[in-house]
Every structure is written in structure tokens, then in C-alpha cells.
Design an enzyme around this catalytic site. Structure first.
Site, PDB file in Angstrom:
ATOM      1  N   HIS A  74    -106.859  15.605  69.547  1.00 57.28           N
ATOM      2  CA  HIS A  74    -105.783  15.104  68.689  1.00 57.28           C
ATOM      3  C   HIS A  74    -104.764  16.180  68.366  1.00 57.28           C
ATOM      4  O   HIS A  74    -105.089  17.357  68.198  1.00 57.28           O
ATOM      5  CB  HIS A  74    -106.336  14.449  67.421  1.00 57.28           C
ATOM      6  CG  HIS A  74    -107.122  15.332  66.498  1.00 57.28           C
ATOM      7  ND1 HIS A  74    -106.553  15.995  65.428  1.00 57.28           N
ATOM      8  CD2 HIS A  74    -108.446  15.619  66.452  1.00 57.28           C
ATOM      9  CE1 HIS A  74    -107.486  16.651  64.771  1.00 57.28           C
ATOM     10  NE2 HIS A  74    -108.641  16.447  65.370  1.00 57.28           N
ATOM     11  N   ASP A  76    -102.552  15.929  65.700  1.00 54.24           N
ATOM     12  CA  ASP A  76    -102.242  16.030  64.270  1.00 54.24           C
ATOM     13  C   ASP A  76    -103.225  16.931  63.535  1.00 54.24           C
ATOM     14  O   ASP A  76    -104.346  17.174  63.972  1.00 54.24           O
ATOM     15  CB  ASP A  76    -102.223  14.640  63.621  1.00 54.24           C
ATOM     16  CG  ASP A  76    -103.561  13.933  63.691  1.00 54.24           C
ATOM     17  OD1 ASP A  76    -104.183  13.950  64.776  1.00 54.24           O
ATOM     18  OD2 ASP A  76    -103.995  13.369  62.667  1.00 54.24           O
ATOM     19  N   GLU A 146    -105.368  11.118  64.263  1.00 48.73           N
ATOM     20  CA  GLU A 146    -106.829  11.146  64.116  1.00 48.73           C
ATOM     21  C   GLU A 146    -107.248  11.409  62.679  1.00 48.73           C
ATOM     22  O   GLU A 146    -108.271  10.894  62.210  1.00 48.73           O
ATOM     23  CB  GLU A 146    -107.426  12.209  65.042  1.00 48.73           C
ATOM     24  CG  GLU A 146    -108.941  12.169  65.173  1.00 48.73           C
ATOM     25  CD  GLU A 146    -109.684  13.007  64.142  1.00 48.73           C
ATOM     26  OE1 GLU A 146    -110.911  12.878  64.041  1.00 48.73           O
ATOM     27  OE2 GLU A 146    -109.022  13.793  63.410  1.00 48.73           O
TER      28      GLU A 146
END
Length: 380
Positions: A74, A76, A146
Site C-alpha cells: 500500500h 498510503d 489500506e
């Protein structure tokens, strides 16, 4: 093998270039919902190395290639500003200047560490996977969201077929392989009562909420003989926010409580939901998320490839189970293919104010990922 696009892998990524990508990504804020700049940086990285890459409808970075392996992590991070710098033995040895240049450092054990939000969770694994994907010609996806609603992973499983094998990127340490995660059940408890003088003995909504939660916690306390069972095998109930008071019109007392439950593989989210609802005392729970737990076999071809690669790199493989929940839970629910979770970094530093990643560990993780990809079908 299912190759979904042509790719060029002759322009390999050097160790220093890999470190530069890692620091550039960590230096680029990518809190959930604000990942675009970091995603654009990843797209440019793949394009610079002859790979097709783009952003899909929800903002995921897609770089399809040899689907014998899909590497995904992910983009983020959680909020929190940690000055990005490289420190060695407690002193600053280098840091990114205004021009974006980074000085070199010792890459041995005990050498430089990269500090910054996301260096461990999960920009370190993300960057290592991007480099390994370029150097071996396997598929890559950087997913968004996520840390909040997993919108990137939820979109991915509906937008493409399952790969032959999957490696999810989360910190496990360069010599660790994560095979299990607990599931997640999340909801909001709501209670309302008539307003009245506080001298009355009857419960108001706030008392109902507090008593309900006390009963819920008691319902999931380990039984006799289970006090020493691992946390991974228990249900962890946790309130995440509580609000209560008199309504604006003064006629009622209201209470809300947002709650989460981590669910072990021995139970289902339905099992937990039913037990929680048995403790209701006038209020109600509105459920909004249910992610099943996952426990994969250590005997899959992915797990075997990791054990071999870690040993070849001089490590002693560790098999891990995590008490949290990750995108791999969603992948395991949707796709019937061998999978494992791997990435550099100490997961105890996830979301921490001292989040940092040893660069030597990052280097080793890239080598391990490349070995695994080659074993499972990537370019030798």
C-alpha cells in the site's frame, strides 16, 4: 504463465537507485486519501525503466507484467510528521536536501537508518517490491487506502483475475514471512433514552452504553486455562470513540460508541457479531465492516521460495502471525492462489513517532524478493 503486458527489464535498478526511490517515497507525504503525488512518482519510476504503468479508477498504481507473481503493497500512510533523514548510530549522517540529493552511507549491519513516516508501514515494503518487480519482470500494484477503508484492494479484487501467486507487502523483517492475520469486525453502538433528572435510578443511554461494553469485554475474556493463549488466538474488543449527552432539543440522552473487534482464525466475524449482540441492553449495533481472518500454509510454493531465499541471504527464516488486519485478508477471501506477506522493517514501529528502517535491511529484502520472484517465474 499469464503475461498481461510486455515489459523491458534490461535497465536494472541499482542498490543506490533503490535507496533513492525509497527516500523519495518516504519524503513524499501520502496520508490515506492524499496518495496521488507518491503514486505519480511510482508510475514515473516504472516508465523510466521501460515498464508500462498507470493509475486506475481509484488511484492504484498498476504495472502489469508476468502474472506468475503479483507484488503488491500500500502507498498510503497514517498521519504524523517525522522529519525525513538518514541517521547512523544515533547521529545524522545524511539527509535529503532541497535538491533531493542523498549522501551515501555504510550499508552494513548497524549502519544508516532512514527515518520518516511510512518508512516501515509500508513504504519500505512498497519500494522494495517496485524495485524487485522491475528487476525480475513480474506484476506490481501499489494500492491506496489500506489504512482506512482498503478501497484500493477492494477495487483490485473486482477488477482483475487472481495471479498465480501473490506477495503482499507489510513489514515482517527481512528474514520473516507473515502467514496469518486476524480479521476485523467494526460497527457503531447507538442508544437513546428519555431525558430526566439525574437523581432517578433508571439507566440513561450513557449508562446503557458503558454497561453494554463492560459485558462485551467480559464475554471475550479468556476462559480458565486460556489466560496464556497468544493474543493472535483471542478476540480483542476495542472502543475507538465514544460520544454522549443530552440531545439538542433537551428531550433525550444519546450515546454512540464506535467499536472494533479483531477476530482470530478459529472464529468467524459472524461468530463475534452474534456474541456481541447477545449482550445488547436496549441499544443497537450498526455494523459497517467485516473482514475475515486469514491463516495460510507454510508449505505453499510461495512460503518455500521465501525460506530458500532468506537462507541463501544468510538468514534464519521466521514464520509470523500478526494480531492486526491487512489487505491480504481481502485477497485471500477473493482469490484462490498461494500467498504470503513480506517486507523489511520492524512492525513494532508501525505508526510510531520513531518509525525508521535500516537501509541494509531494505537492501536484503530487495534481494530476497528478487530471488522469490525468479523462483516463482520471473526473469532470472
Amino acid at each position: 504463465m499469464n503475461a498481461s503486458s510486455e515489459c523491458a527489464t534490461d535497465a536494472g535498478v541499482s542498490e543506490q537507485e533503490a535507496r533513492d526511490l525509497l527516500e523519495a517515497l518516504v519524503s513524499t507525504p501520502s496520508v490515506s486519501g492524499e496518495e496521488r503525488e507518491a503514486c505519480d512518482l511510482l508510475v514515473a519510476f516504472f516508465e523510466d525503466h521501460g515498464r508500462e504503468a498507470w493509475l486506475d479508477e481509484v488511484g492504484n498504481v498498476r504495472a502489469p507484467a508476468d502474472d506468475a507473481v503479483l507484488l503488491t503493497s500500500h502507498v498510503d500512510t497514517v498521519p504524523g510528521e517525522i522529519p525525513v533523514r538518514v541517521e547512523e548510530s544515533g547521529t545524522t549522517s545524511s539527509s535529503r536536501d532541497q535538491g533531493g540529493e542523498t549522501a551515501g552511507g555504510d550499508d552494513g549491519d548497524g549502519g544508516p537508518e532512514l527515518w520518516g513516516r511510512g518508512s516501515v508501514d509500508a513504504t519500505g515494503p512498497l519500494a522494495a517490491m517496485a524495485v524487485a518487480a522491475v528487476n525480475t519482470g513480474v506484476s506490481f500494484v501499489g494500492v491506496v487506502g489500506e489504512e482506512t477503508d482498503s478501497r484500493g484492494a477492494r477495487h483490485l479484487v473486482t477488477d482483475r483475475e487472481a495471479p498465480e501467486t501473490l506477495v503482499n507487502g507489510e513489514p515482517s523483517g527481512w528474514d520473516g514471512i507473515t502467514l496469518g492475520y486476524r480479521g476485523l469486525l467494526a460497527g457503531r453502538y447507538v442508544a437513546t433514552s428519555e431525558s430526566g433528572h439525574t437523581s432517578r435510578p433508571q439507566n440513561n443511554a450513557i449508562q446503557d452504553a458503558l454497561q453494554w461494553w463492560s459485558r462485551v469485554e467480559a464475554a471475550f475474556e479468556p476462559g480458565e486455562g486460556d489466560e496464556w493463549s497468544p493474543v493472535f488466538e483471542q478476540v480483542t474488543p476495542k472502543p475507538t470513540s465514544v460520544e454522549g449527552g443530552t440531545s439538542d432539543d433537551g428531550l433525550a440522552v444519546e450515546a454512540t460508541m464506535d467499536v472494533q473487534f479483531r477476530v482470530p482464525p478459529a472464529m468467524t466475524t459472524d461468530d463475534v457479531r452474534e456474541r456481541v449482540e447477545r449482550e445488547l441492553n436496549g441499544g443497537s449495533v450498526h455494523w459497517h465492516d467485516a473482514i475475515p481472518p486469514v491463516m495460510t500454509s507454510p508449505r505453499t510454493e510461495v512460503a518455500r521460495a521465501f525460506r530458500v531465499a532468506i537462507r541463501e541471504a544468510g538468514g534464519d527464516p521466521r514464520l509470523l502471525r500478526k494480531t492486526g488486519t491487512a489487505d491480504v485478508n481481502l485477497y485471500a477471501e477473493a482469490w484462490d492462489c498461494p500467498m504470503a506477506t513480506y517486507g523489511p522493517g520492524d512492525s513494532d514501529l508501525d505508526h510510531a513517532p520513531d518509525e525508521r528502517l535500516p537501509l541494509a535491511e531494505f537492501d536484503r529484502s530487495v534481494a530476497v524478493l528478487e530471488s522469490v520472484a525468479q523462483t516463482l517465474g520471473g526473469d532470472a
